[in-house]
Design an enzyme around this catalytic site. Structure first.
Site, PDB file in Angstrom:
ATOM      1  CG  ASP A  38      -2.045  -1.107   1.161  1.00  0.00           C
ATOM      2  OD1 ASP A  38      -2.559  -1.785   0.147  1.00  0.00           O
ATOM      3  OD2 ASP A  38      -2.461  -1.298   2.227  1.00  0.00           O
ATOM      4  CE1 TYR A  66       3.877  -7.273   4.949  1.00  0.00           C
ATOM      5  CE2 TYR A  66       3.650  -9.354   4.932  1.00  0.00           C
ATOM      6  CZ  TYR A  66       3.329  -8.646   4.542  1.00  0.00           C
ATOM      7  OH  TYR A  66       2.382  -8.712   3.308  1.00  0.00           O
ATOM      8  NE  ARG A 172      -5.238  -2.370   3.930  1.00  0.00           N
ATOM      9  CZ  ARG A 172      -6.427  -2.182   2.609  1.00  0.00           C
ATOM     10  NH1 ARG A 172      -6.744  -1.401   3.244  1.00  0.00           N
ATOM     11  NH2 ARG A 172      -5.920  -2.817   1.786  1.00  0.00           N
TER      12      ARG A 172
END
Length: 220
Positions: A38, A66, A172
């Site tokens: 993103d 991540y 997310r």
């Protein structure tokens, strides 16, 4: 030319925007990437150049690592920093012990509902396009795998996590779901992808380094 390499995408541009910059640098049109980041995320973007694009399908399926920063006390319509926020009244801030218990429940194969603002298709159309028109696309949960998840730091209202995933995981959505389980709301405040398969952050080239290395020496 056939090449696969890792480029470090900065926060701000889209993944396709980075590819456009690489095309300008190399004057090669056939460049693709394995797994979108993103605009608000930064980190490893695996890039295929020329015939190397044919290998990207296998790389997309590799595990990803991540570093995620979650903010509690509010929800976001996009599940990240970009969307409109709704504050949640928090009577009692969860203790680390409670946060740890909830977080570790997400390890393994779980069902995850993708964000409404995502490229997942609903009746042939991307969900985010429908959402931007004011529609409410119904997305079905799907099975994904969180291979490992570890708390780095917790300081209300923020929680930092290291997450290793299989393909198709939305960090997310993970942030949203952790906040929901804690009953305090939550969204992704910051994200860095540090690894895709064998391609790690330490070996990734910045766009400037890519230009210095390949701008004049590229082989067509």
């Amino acid at each position: 030319m056939k090449k696969i390499l890792a480029v470090y995408k900065p926060k701000g541009p889209t993944s396709n925007g980075v590819l456009e910059e690489l095309r300008r640098i190399t004057d090669i049109g056939k460049i693709g990437h394995a797994g979108t980041l993103d605009p608000l995320a930064k980190g490893v973007l695996v890039v295929g150049i020329g015939a190397g694009t044919k290998l990207l399908g296998n790389i997309v399926a590799k595990e990803k690592e991540y570093i995620a920063k979650i903010k509690f006390g509010a929800t976001s319509e996009t599940d990240d920093e970009e969307g409109k926020k709704t504050k949640i009244k928090v009577i009692k801030k969860p203790a680390l012990k409670e946060v740890r218990k909830i977080v570790y429940n997400f390890k393994g194969e779980i069902m995850q509902k993708p964000p409404v603002y995502s490229a997942v298709k609903v009746s042939g159309k991307e969900a985010y396009k429908l959402a931007r028109k004011g529609e409410a696309p119904v997305l079905q949960p799907r099975k994904i795998e969180i291979k490992n998840i570890r708390i780095i730091k917790y300081r209300w209202p923020y929680l930092w996590l290291k997450v290793i995933t299989g393909p198709g995981v939305y960090i997310r959505a993970l942030a949203r779901d952790i906040g929901e389980e804690l009953k305090v709301g939550g969204y992704l405040a910051d994200l860095e992808r540090t690894r895709v398969g064998k391609f790690s952050k330490v070996k990734a080239l910045t766009i400037r380094q890519f230009k210095e290395k390949y701008g004049e020496n590229i082989v067509h």
